[in-house]
Motif scaffolding. Structure first.
Motif, short mmCIF file in Angstrom:
data_model
loop_
_atom_site.label_atom_id
_atom_site.label_comp_id
_atom_site.label_asym_id
_atom_site.label_seq_id
_atom_site.Cartn_x
_atom_site.Cartn_y
_atom_site.Cartn_z
N ARG A 138 1.02 -1.17 -0.02
CA ARG A 138 0.11 0.05 -0.22
C ARG A 138 0.97 1.32 0.11
N GLU A 139 1.97 1.15 0.89
CA GLU A 139 2.82 2.52 0.94
C GLU A 139 3.50 2.51 -0.56
N ALA A 140 4.18 1.67 -1.07
CA ALA A 140 4.62 1.63 -2.38
C ALA A 140 3.75 2.09 -3.43
N LEU A 141 2.52 1.65 -3.63
CA LEU A 141 1.62 1.90 -4.57
C LEU A 141 1.18 3.47 -4.29
N ALA A 142 0.90 3.84 -2.91
CA ALA A 142 0.27 5.13 -2.62
C ALA A 142 1.60 6.26 -3.20
N ALA A 143 2.71 5.62 -2.77
CA ALA A 143 3.70 6.94 -3.24
C ALA A 143 3.92 7.27 -4.46
N GLY A 144 3.92 5.76 -5.64
CA GLY A 144 3.87 6.07 -6.76
C GLY A 144 2.75 6.94 -7.31
#
Length: 270
Positions: A202-208
């Protein structure tokens, strides 16, 4: 290949310009770009239709029409962008002329991208796994998707039937955040590790998504500009550079033919 954050960025940027617009004319330059129905039928089905909604499912753009659905999969080099006029472009595969005078262009250097018109999107989209940013997709849902699977984590994250929308870049970024080696077996994860993986995804996708996607080579936003997330990546493409968490040089491996980046200290194969 554009992944969930890149496709979602396009959806959000195209939505205010396309919803309510009528497709007056379709010019197809590359018939092989049409997956279904026939190229001629694809043109007939779209011309005269109004775009009612713009959605995303996995890595597909999904345009809800008066009748049926228009789906676009960008694959490796596909682009969708709005133009004021259909200027010459050697990589243009289709132009969709709108009733406000603008043109939505599908451009694709490698010709892998695909266009669909379907009466019901379920046969194309029905096999996709859950959306990892869906509020209903919690750690328990991820545990259920991985339950009993002996596969390696990186391969499972890339399997669109397990989880939709994750590709090479964000799989590496999520595994680094979770401190998990890409070749760990899924059935050997502890509940705490599954929660870390869920949070890392979730953190990686949200950052992208926050940075409008990652432009390594081909991806562009709806106005033709690059995304910015390539400046914020933690491990992907950073072989030899220090891990931002511990300082150990990032390593690059080849896993199932894919470049994979990880920190050997933070992500031990245990």
């Amino acid at each position: 290949m554009p992944e969930l954050p890149e496709v979602e960025t396009l959806v959000r940027e195209l939505r205010p310009h396309l919803v309510g617009r009528r497709i007056q004319r379709v010019v197809l330059y590359a018939p092989r770009s049409v997956a279904t129905p026939s190229p001629a039928a694809f043109v007939r089905r779209l011309q005269g239709q109004t775009v009612r909604e713009v959605r995303r499912r996995g890595k597909f753009l999904w345009f809800v029409l008066d009748r049926g659905a228009w789906l676009v999969h960008l694959k490796m080099t596909g682009r969708l962008f709005l133009r004021e006029d259909p200027a010459p472009d050697p990589h243009a595969r289709a132009d969709f002329f709108l009733d406000d005078g603008r043109v939505l262009r599908f451009s694709d250097v490698r010709r892998f991208g695909r266009l669909y018109w379907v009466p019901d999107p379920a046969p194309v989209l029905g096999g996709l796994g859950p959306e990892p940013l869906d509020p209903a997709f919690g750690p328990e849902a991820l545990a259920e998707r991985l339950k009993g699977r002996r596969g390696r984590l990186k391969a499972l994250l890339l399997d669109q039937r397990v989880i939709a929308g994750v590709g090479n870049i964000y799989a590496d970024e999520a595994l680094w955040r979770a401190r998990l080696h890409p070749q760990r077996r899924a059935d050997r994860l502890t509940p705490a590790e599954i929660r870390c993986l869920w949070r890392g995804l979730r953190e990686a996708l949200a950052a992208g998504l926050r940075h409008h996607g990652t432009t390594v080579q081909w991806y562009r936003r709806a106005d033709g500009t690059a995304g910015e997330h390539q400046h914020y990546l933690r491990v992907y493409g950073r072989a030899g550079r220090p891990c931002p968490r511990c300082g150990t040089p990032i390593e690059r491996l080849r896993i199932q033919g894919r470049s994979t980046y990880l920190c050997p200290f933070c992500q031990p194969l245990v």
